[in-house]
Design a protein around this motif. Structure first.
Motif, PDB file in Angstrom:
ATOM      1  N   MET A 198       0.819  -1.212   0.000  1.00 12.12           N
ATOM      2  CA  MET A 198       0.000   0.000   0.000  1.00 12.12           C
ATOM      3  C   MET A 198       0.860   1.272   0.000  1.00 12.12           C
ATOM      4  N   PRO A 199       1.897   1.387   0.842  1.00 11.02           N
ATOM      5  CA  PRO A 199       2.738   2.587   0.770  1.00 11.02           C
ATOM      6  C   PRO A 199       3.393   2.770  -0.603  1.00 11.02           C
ATOM      7  N   LEU A 200       3.806   1.665  -1.234  1.00 12.21           N
ATOM      8  CA  LEU A 200       4.409   1.751  -2.557  1.00 12.21           C
ATOM      9  C   LEU A 200       3.391   2.211  -3.590  1.00 12.21           C
ATOM     10  N   SER A 201       2.169   1.701  -3.504  1.00 14.96           N
ATOM     11  CA  SER A 201       1.111   2.121  -4.434  1.00 14.96           C
ATOM     12  C   SER A 201       0.800   3.606  -4.290  1.00 14.96           C
ATOM     13  N   ILE A 202       0.729   4.069  -3.055  1.00 18.17           N
ATOM     14  CA  ILE A 202       0.442   5.490  -2.805  1.00 18.17           C
ATOM     15  C   ILE A 202       1.589   6.355  -3.324  1.00 18.17           C
ATOM     16  N   PHE A 203       2.820   5.925  -3.094  1.00 15.69           N
ATOM     17  CA  PHE A 203       3.969   6.684  -3.591  1.00 15.69           C
ATOM     18  C   PHE A 203       3.946   6.779  -5.116  1.00 15.69           C
ATOM     19  N   LEU A 204       3.744   5.661  -5.781  1.00 18.97           N
ATOM     20  CA  LEU A 204       3.744   5.663  -7.249  1.00 18.97           C
ATOM     21  C   LEU A 204       2.628   6.536  -7.799  1.00 18.97           C
ATOM     22  N   LYS A 205       1.462   6.485  -7.183  1.00 21.55           N
ATOM     23  CA  LYS A 205       0.338   7.300  -7.641  1.00 21.55           C
ATOM     24  C   LYS A 205       0.601   8.788  -7.378  1.00 21.55           C
ATOM     25  N   SER A 206       1.179   9.105  -6.226  1.00 19.16           N
ATOM     26  CA  SER A 206       1.424  10.511  -5.890  1.00 19.16           C
ATOM     27  C   SER A 206       2.498  11.141  -6.774  1.00 19.16           C
ATOM     28  N   GLU A 207       3.405  10.327  -7.278  1.00 19.15           N
ATOM     29  CA  GLU A 207       4.468  10.827  -8.151  1.00 19.15           C
ATOM     30  C   GLU A 207       4.116  10.699  -9.630  1.00 19.15           C
ATOM     31  N   ASN A 208       2.879  10.343  -9.915  1.00 21.34           N
ATOM     32  CA  ASN A 208       2.406  10.137 -11.294  1.00 21.34           C
ATOM     33  C   ASN A 208       3.278   9.139 -12.053  1.00 21.34           C
ATOM     34  N   LEU A 209       3.726   8.108 -11.348  1.00 17.73           N
ATOM     35  CA  LEU A 209       4.547   7.066 -11.964  1.00 17.73           C
ATOM     36  C   LEU A 209       3.720   5.837 -12.320  1.00 17.73           C
ATOM     37  N   SER A 210       2.415   5.915 -12.110  1.00 18.81           N
ATOM     38  CA  SER A 210       1.583   4.739 -12.337  1.00 18.81           C
ATOM     39  C   SER A 210       0.534   4.982 -13.423  1.00 18.81           C
ATOM     40  N   ASP A 211       0.857   5.827 -14.402  1.00 18.31           N
ATOM     41  CA  ASP A 211      -0.094   6.069 -15.485  1.00 18.31           C
ATOM     42  C   ASP A 211      -0.283   4.801 -16.301  1.00 18.31           C
ATOM     43  N   CYS A 212      -1.526   4.561 -16.680  1.00 19.18           N
ATOM     44  CA  CYS A 212      -1.835   3.380 -17.472  1.00 19.18           C
ATOM     45  C   CYS A 212      -1.422   3.622 -18.919  1.00 19.18           C
TER      46      CYS A 212
END
Length: 104
Positions: free
Chosen positions: A78-92
């Motif tokens: 969960m912390p990794l998912s939140i970090f990736l989303k907050s840094e816009n590193l998880s764009d589909c």
């Protein structure tokens, strides 16, 4: 069972759990996971045992066993998912898949 064990002269709680703290922080676990995905390795186990524990000792001096690392990966999801989303590193990118072997 405890009665038999205590008759031997040793009093011990059979159901006592270990409360030892792991030595790697959540941030270290997250960093190793990101490095794995950027590394080109196909399996996390070979990356962790063959690269992190051998060649990255100066960056991660208190590495844990592979089995403990798998447990810590679950806790850091969960912390990794939140970090990736907050840094816009998880764009589909339009193509998504789930690999069950890395979620163990």
């Amino acid at each position: 069972m405890q009665r038999i064990y205590s008759s031997l002269g040793k009093s011990h709680d059979f159901y006592k759990k270990r409360n030892r703290k792991f030595t790697m922080s959540v941030l270290e676990v997250m960093t190793i996971q990101i490095l794995f995905h950027l590394s080109g390795y196909r399996e996390f186990k070979s990356f962790y045992l063959g690269y992190v524990q051998k060649f990255m000792k100066e960056y991660f001096p208190k590495t844990v066993s592979y089995n403990r690392m798998v447990e810590l990966k679950k806790q850091s999801f969960m912390p990794l998912s939140i970090f990736l989303k907050s840094e816009n590193l998880s764009d589909c990118t339009g193509i998504s898949f789930v690999d069950k072997s890395t979620a163990i």
